[in-house]
Each structure stands twice: as structure tokens, then as C-alpha cells.
Scaffold this motif. Structure first.
Motif, PDB file in Angstrom:
ATOM      1  N   ALA A  92       0.849  -1.194   0.000  1.00 51.88           N
ATOM      2  CA  ALA A  92       0.000   0.000   0.000  1.00 51.88           C
ATOM      3  C   ALA A  92       0.883   1.242   0.000  1.00 51.88           C
ATOM      4  N   VAL A  93       0.241   2.384  -0.192  1.00 55.68           N
ATOM      5  CA  VAL A  93       0.916   3.655   0.073  1.00 55.68           C
ATOM      6  C   VAL A  93       0.651   3.983   1.538  1.00 55.68           C
ATOM      7  N   TYR A  94       1.710   4.273   2.263  1.00 57.67           N
ATOM      8  CA  TYR A  94       1.609   4.575   3.686  1.00 57.67           C
ATOM      9  C   TYR A  94       1.723   6.084   3.888  1.00 57.67           C
ATOM     10  N   TYR A  95       0.767   6.627   4.643  1.00 58.39           N
ATOM     11  CA  TYR A  95       0.690   8.053   4.890  1.00 58.39           C
ATOM     12  C   TYR A  95       0.888   8.373   6.362  1.00 58.39           C
ATOM     13  N   CYS A  96       1.601   9.446   6.599  1.00 62.30           N
ATOM     14  CA  CYS A  96       1.744  10.007   7.931  1.00 62.30           C
ATOM     15  C   CYS A  96       0.730  11.129   8.069  1.00 62.30           C
ATOM     16  N   ALA A  97       0.146  11.265   9.268  1.00 62.68           N
ATOM     17  CA  ALA A  97      -0.856  12.301   9.487  1.00 62.68           C
ATOM     18  C   ALA A  97      -0.702  12.881  10.884  1.00 62.68           C
ATOM     19  N   ALA A  98      -1.182  14.107  11.058  1.00 63.51           N
ATOM     20  CA  ALA A  98      -1.106  14.779  12.352  1.00 63.51           C
ATOM     21  C   ALA A  98      -2.389  15.558  12.593  1.00 63.51           C
ATOM     22  N   GLY A  99      -2.848  15.530  13.851  1.00 60.45           N
ATOM     23  CA  GLY A  99      -4.049  16.283  14.170  1.00 60.45           C
ATOM     24  C   GLY A  99      -4.276  16.352  15.659  1.00 60.45           C
ATOM     25  N   PRO A 100      -5.019  17.333  16.131  1.00 58.38           N
ATOM     26  CA  PRO A 100      -5.276  17.472  17.561  1.00 58.38           C
ATOM     27  C   PRO A 100      -6.257  16.425  18.104  1.00 58.38           C
ATOM     28  N   LYS A 101      -7.086  15.870  17.241  1.00 61.88           N
ATOM     29  CA  LYS A 101      -8.075  14.883  17.679  1.00 61.88           C
ATOM     30  C   LYS A 101      -7.548  13.463  17.565  1.00 61.88           C
ATOM     31  N   GLY A 102      -6.899  13.163  16.448  1.00 57.67           N
ATOM     32  CA  GLY A 102      -6.379  11.823  16.250  1.00 57.67           C
ATOM     33  C   GLY A 102      -7.493  10.808  16.084  1.00 57.67           C
ATOM     34  N   GLY A 103      -7.323   9.657  16.694  1.00 55.43           N
ATOM     35  CA  GLY A 103      -8.303   8.592  16.569  1.00 55.43           C
ATOM     36  C   GLY A 103      -7.957   7.657  15.446  1.00 55.43           C
ATOM     37  N   ASN A 104      -8.914   6.809  15.099  1.00 54.54           N
ATOM     38  CA  ASN A 104      -8.682   5.778  14.100  1.00 54.54           C
ATOM     39  C   ASN A 104      -9.278   6.124  12.734  1.00 54.54           C
ATOM     40  N   SER A 105      -9.813   7.305  12.597  1.00 56.67           N
ATOM     41  CA  SER A 105     -10.425   7.714  11.332  1.00 56.67           C
ATOM     42  C   SER A 105      -9.653   8.870  10.718  1.00 56.67           C
TER      43      SER A 105
END
Length: 122
Positions: A92-105
Motif C-alpha cells: 500500500a501507500v503509507y501516509y503520515c498524518a497529524a491532528g489534535p483529535k487523532g483517533g482511528n479515522s
């Protein structure tokens, strides 16, 4: 301007290992959740693992527990995803993400990298 830059994707044989890196810049991430997602061709983006930047609390999807480990290096402002015992379904293509809420979505994350390709051959 927040930037997330993934690296480390490669072609690997089944049973092999890879370590993905996500270099983060542009803000202080102490209160943020950093996540790894992946998207295979024709499939929806899937949660893999997440870590709270300052608390260090981690959570992984059931499908990767025991094989994938998320970690971070505060000094380098980098998040890692260590992937062991890779199987073809991890391609797959693997993505990094950042956010104040996070979670699994995906909607819990405000910032995304461009992605890095992981291909596991059988």
C-alpha cells in the motif's frame, strides 16, 4: 506551514522488515496525535497506528498488532513505523498524518504527508 515528509518505503520480500519515517515540521506537535494510515489500490484509506506526541501513548490496528510498532523521536521531530513480518497484503501507500483529535479515522487528522510506497512480494 506544517509539513510531513514520509520516507523508507521500498520493495521487500514477504517476511521482511521496513522502517518508515515521518519528518514533521512547521509547528509544535506536543498536543497532537501522529498517525500512520495506508491505502491499497482500489481500497479505502485504513488506519494502522497512532501515537500521542508528548504522552507517548500508542494504539495499533488489530491487523498489525505484534508486528508493527509506532514510535517517535522528539529531538528529531520524527515519527517511525517499524514493520516486521511483512506480508503481501501490507502492500500500500503509507501516509503520515497529524491532528489534535487523532483517533482511528482519517477525519481526525488535519495534516497529511504525500505517502511512501511499500510493496511486499510473495
Amino acid at each position: 506551514q506544517v509539513q510531513l515528509e514520509e520516507s523508507g518505503g521500498a520493495l521487500v520480500q514477504a517476511g521482511g522488515s521496513l522502517r518508515l519515517s515521518c519528518a514533521a515540521s512547521g509547528r509544535t506537535f506536543g498536543s497532537y496525535v501522529m498517525g500512520w494510515f495506508r491505502q491499497a489500490p482500489g481500497k479505502e484509506r485504513e488506519f494502522v497506528a497512532r501515537i500521542h506526541w508528548s504522552r507517548g501513548i500508542t494504539y495499533s490496528a488489530d491487523s498489525v498488532k505484534g508486528r508493527f510498532t509506532i514510535s517517535r523521536d522528539n529531538a528529531k521531530n520524527t515519527v517511525y513505523l517499524q514493520m516486521n513480518s511483512l506480508q503481501p497484503e501490507a502492500t500500500a501507500v503509507y501516509y503520515c498524518a497529524a491532528g489534535p483529535k487523532g483517533g482511528n479515522s482519517w477525519y481526525g487528522y488535519d495534516y497529511w504527508g504525500q505517502g511512501t510506497q511499500v510493496t511486499v512480494s510473495s
